[in-house]
Design an enzyme around this catalytic site. Structure first.
Site, PDB file in Angstrom:
ATOM      1  NE  ARG A 234      -4.298  -1.279   0.039  1.00  0.00           N
ATOM      2  CZ  ARG A 234      -4.459  -2.268  -0.845  1.00  0.00           C
ATOM      3  NH1 ARG A 234      -3.508  -2.531  -1.724  1.00  0.00           N
ATOM      4  NH2 ARG A 234      -5.564  -2.978  -0.860  1.00  0.00           N
ATOM      5  CG  ASP A 258       1.445  -2.360  -8.637  1.00  0.00           C
ATOM      6  OD1 ASP A 258       1.337  -1.878  -9.787  1.00  0.00           O
ATOM      7  OD2 ASP A 258       0.587  -3.092  -8.122  1.00  0.00           O
ATOM      8  CD  GLU A 263      -2.942   3.289  -5.141  1.00  0.00           C
ATOM      9  OE1 GLU A 263      -1.753   2.924  -5.042  1.00  0.00           O
ATOM     10  OE2 GLU A 263      -3.894   2.503  -5.337  1.00  0.00           O
ATOM     11  CG  HIS A 295      -3.076  -0.739  -7.014  1.00  0.00           C
ATOM     12  ND1 HIS A 295      -3.367  -0.107  -5.843  1.00  0.00           N
ATOM     13  CD2 HIS A 295      -3.178  -2.071  -6.743  1.00  0.00           C
ATOM     14  CE1 HIS A 295      -3.646  -1.008  -4.911  1.00  0.00           C
ATOM     15  NE2 HIS A 295      -3.530  -2.208  -5.438  1.00  0.00           N
TER      16      HIS A 295
HETATM   17  P1  NAI Z   1      -1.544 -11.204   4.272  1.00  0.00           P
HETATM   18  O1  NAI Z   1      -2.494 -10.709   5.291  1.00  0.00           O
HETATM   19  O2  NAI Z   1      -1.661 -12.613   3.783  1.00  0.00           O
HETATM   20  O3  NAI Z   1      -0.040 -11.019   4.808  1.00  0.00           O
HETATM   21  C1  NAI Z   1       0.428  -9.850   5.412  1.00  0.00           C
HETATM   22  C2  NAI Z   1       1.569 -10.231   6.320  1.00  0.00           C
HETATM   23  O4  NAI Z   1       2.137  -9.024   6.846  1.00  0.00           O
HETATM   24  C3  NAI Z   1       1.131 -11.102   7.518  1.00  0.00           C
HETATM   25  O5  NAI Z   1       1.955 -12.243   7.621  1.00  0.00           O
HETATM   26  C4  NAI Z   1       1.312 -10.157   8.696  1.00  0.00           C
HETATM   27  O6  NAI Z   1       1.674 -10.851   9.896  1.00  0.00           O
HETATM   28  C5  NAI Z   1       2.439  -9.274   8.192  1.00  0.00           C
HETATM   29  N1  NAI Z   1       2.587  -8.024   8.929  1.00  0.00           N
HETATM   30  C6  NAI Z   1       1.645  -7.315   9.602  1.00  0.00           C
HETATM   31  N2  NAI Z   1       2.210  -6.248  10.185  1.00  0.00           N
HETATM   32  C7  NAI Z   1       3.533  -6.289   9.882  1.00  0.00           C
HETATM   33  C8  NAI Z   1       4.644  -5.476  10.218  1.00  0.00           C
HETATM   34  N3  NAI Z   1       4.500  -4.398  10.994  1.00  0.00           N
HETATM   35  N4  NAI Z   1       5.857  -5.810   9.725  1.00  0.00           N
HETATM   36  C9  NAI Z   1       6.016  -6.913   8.959  1.00  0.00           C
HETATM   37  N5  NAI Z   1       4.992  -7.725   8.615  1.00  0.00           N
HETATM   38  C10 NAI Z   1       3.769  -7.415   9.060  1.00  0.00           C
HETATM   39  O7  NAI Z   1      -1.612 -10.157   3.062  1.00  0.00           O
HETATM   40  P2  NAI Z   1      -1.263 -10.405   1.536  1.00  0.00           P
HETATM   41  O8  NAI Z   1      -2.465 -10.963   0.853  1.00  0.00           O
HETATM   42  O9  NAI Z   1       0.018 -11.122   1.433  1.00  0.00           O
HETATM   43  O10 NAI Z   1      -1.085  -8.892   1.043  1.00  0.00           O
HETATM   44  C11 NAI Z   1       0.063  -8.131   1.382  1.00  0.00           C
HETATM   45  C12 NAI Z   1      -0.090  -6.708   0.901  1.00  0.00           C
HETATM   46  O11 NAI Z   1      -0.263  -6.672  -0.510  1.00  0.00           O
HETATM   47  C13 NAI Z   1      -1.295  -5.955   1.495  1.00  0.00           C
HETATM   48  O12 NAI Z   1      -0.848  -4.648   1.841  1.00  0.00           O
HETATM   49  C14 NAI Z   1      -2.250  -5.825   0.363  1.00  0.00           C
HETATM   50  O13 NAI Z   1      -3.017  -4.667   0.501  1.00  0.00           O
HETATM   51  C15 NAI Z   1      -1.286  -5.727  -0.824  1.00  0.00           C
HETATM   52  N6  NAI Z   1      -1.908  -6.113  -2.085  1.00  0.00           N
HETATM   53  C16 NAI Z   1      -1.519  -5.444  -3.219  1.00  0.00           C
HETATM   54  C17 NAI Z   1      -2.063  -5.752  -4.452  1.00  0.00           C
HETATM   55  C18 NAI Z   1      -1.625  -5.077  -5.694  1.00  0.00           C
HETATM   56  O14 NAI Z   1      -2.303  -5.182  -6.723  1.00  0.00           O
HETATM   57  N7  NAI Z   1      -0.502  -4.360  -5.698  1.00  0.00           N
HETATM   58  C19 NAI Z   1      -3.122  -6.780  -4.562  1.00  0.00           C
HETATM   59  C20 NAI Z   1      -3.387  -7.502  -3.322  1.00  0.00           C
HETATM   60  C21 NAI Z   1      -2.811  -7.144  -2.136  1.00  0.00           C
END
Ligand code: NAI
Length: 338
Positions: A234, A258, A263, A295
């Protein structure tokens, strides 16, 4: 159920129309982003379907509720744009698509790393102009380099697997370390060590109070000279102004984004005939070692099919049973930002 879709694009529509052939909901598509000015476009819908840059603050939610909306169906994973405390007070259910294609985002992350390292975007333009000079295109072997992954959830752990296969050493930081990653050979470290050791840093954490401007002036100071930073998480996890200072000094050697903090004013629309007013963004795109995509990490056919199918299933579940496995609540939120 009658559903009003905000921020819809033709490509979304095609997948939702197909998925709705069996679901049979009454869908109305609106091109506009949902915010205070556009919330009045709601007619008699019981649900709104929204995306990453729609703004569902307490005021917008109150208006939605007054007009009869009982369900917010996010067609994305992130929910930082919805005031979940307000939805609970107003009795509005919120559902999301938790994992439509973590592979899509992980593969896009790799695309950014490879394109930046080997300057594919510059080479493409040069060759089209008959310029076959290699000056300025020098890359480095990824094999043997250290990559620091912040957040090893669904996306981060796939990125780790891909990079390990290329021969990178992968270190990671996550408050909830994942045993699968440790078995693969990922070593969990504190953030300071990650910043100090990594040749490449990739963000895959959610946006919350701990991760707001995680890439900031003092953390950049701890990084290796010439570090590559990739952000597909994000926009607000990275302080763009601090990054510009780092790029100017050479501390940051490569930047792949991305997502971008502001944005919502830019992405998902064609502004090529307009003067972009965001000077920070324009400065970022002016660097030869910065690659920005709008994005599109999620943007594969597979992901769009999953998004449409899961969103309509979520709506079915709420309509028929009043509950859904993909429903979210404020308990997912951490301490509110001070
Ligand atoms: P997820 O919920 O499966 O994994 C997120 C991980 O980050 C978890 O393991 C959590 O424990 C960890 N986390 C939380 N706080 C943290 C911190 N302070 N320091 C380090 N790690 C921390 O989420 P997912 O599905 O892997 O998505 C990750 C990111 O990707 C999200 O921000 C989501 O919004 C973004 N995203 C971006 C997309 C794009 O098109 N560019 C599409 C889908 C998701």
């Amino acid at each position: 159920m009658k559903v009003a879709f905000y921020s819809i694009r033709d490509y979304d529509r095609a997948f939702f129309d197909e998925a709705n052939k069996s679901a049979g909901h009454d869908l109305r598509y609106l091109h506009y982003q949902l915010n205070n000015e556009t919330v009045g476009l709601i007619e008699d819908e019981a649900a709104v379907c929204v995306f990453v840059n729609d703004e569902l603050d307490a005021e917008v939610l109150r208006t939605l509720q007054q007009r009869g909306v009982r369900l917010v169906a996010l067609r994305c994973a992130g929910f930082n744009n919805v005031d979940l405390v307000a939805t609970e007070k107003l009795g509005i259910s919120v559902v999301r698509v938790p994992a439509y294609s973590p592979n899509a985002v992980a593969e896009h992350t790799l695309a950014l790393v490879l394109a930046l390292n080997r300057k594919i975007y510059r080479a493409y333009n040069r060759v089209r102009e008959g310029n076959f000079s290699l000056d300025g295109l020098l890359g480095f072997d990824l094999n043997g380099r250290t990559v620091g992954i912040i957040g090893t959830g669904r996306i981060g752990r796939i990125v780790a697997r891909i990079l390990l296969a290329i021969g990178c050493k992968v270190i990671a930081s996550d408050p909830l370390p994942c045993p699968e990653c440790e078995e693969m050979g990922v070593r969990y470290v504190g953030l300071t060590e990650l910043f100090q050791q990594s040749d490449i840093i990739s963000l895959h954490c959610p946006l919350n109070c701990d991760t707001h401007h995680l890439i900031n002036e003092s953390n950049i100071a701890q990084m290796k000279q010439g570090v590559m930073i990739i952000n597909t998480s994000r926009g607000t996890t990275l302080d763009a102004r601090a990054v510009i200072v780092g790029l100017k000094s050479g501390k940051i050697g490569y930047l792949g984004l991305d997502v971008y903090e502001q944005e919502g004013d830019l992405f998902f629309q064609d502004l090529s005939n307009q003067v972009i007013q965001d000077d920070v963004f324009e400065r970022l795109v002016s660097f030869p070692n910065v690659l920005i995509t709008g994005h599109q990490g999620f943007f594969t056919k597979d992901a769009l099919q999953n998004i449409a199918q899961t969103t309509l299933n979520n709506i079915n579940d709420i309509e028929r049973n009043g509950k859904c496995i993909n429903e979210i609540s404020s308990s997912l939120l951490r301490e509110p930002c001070k």
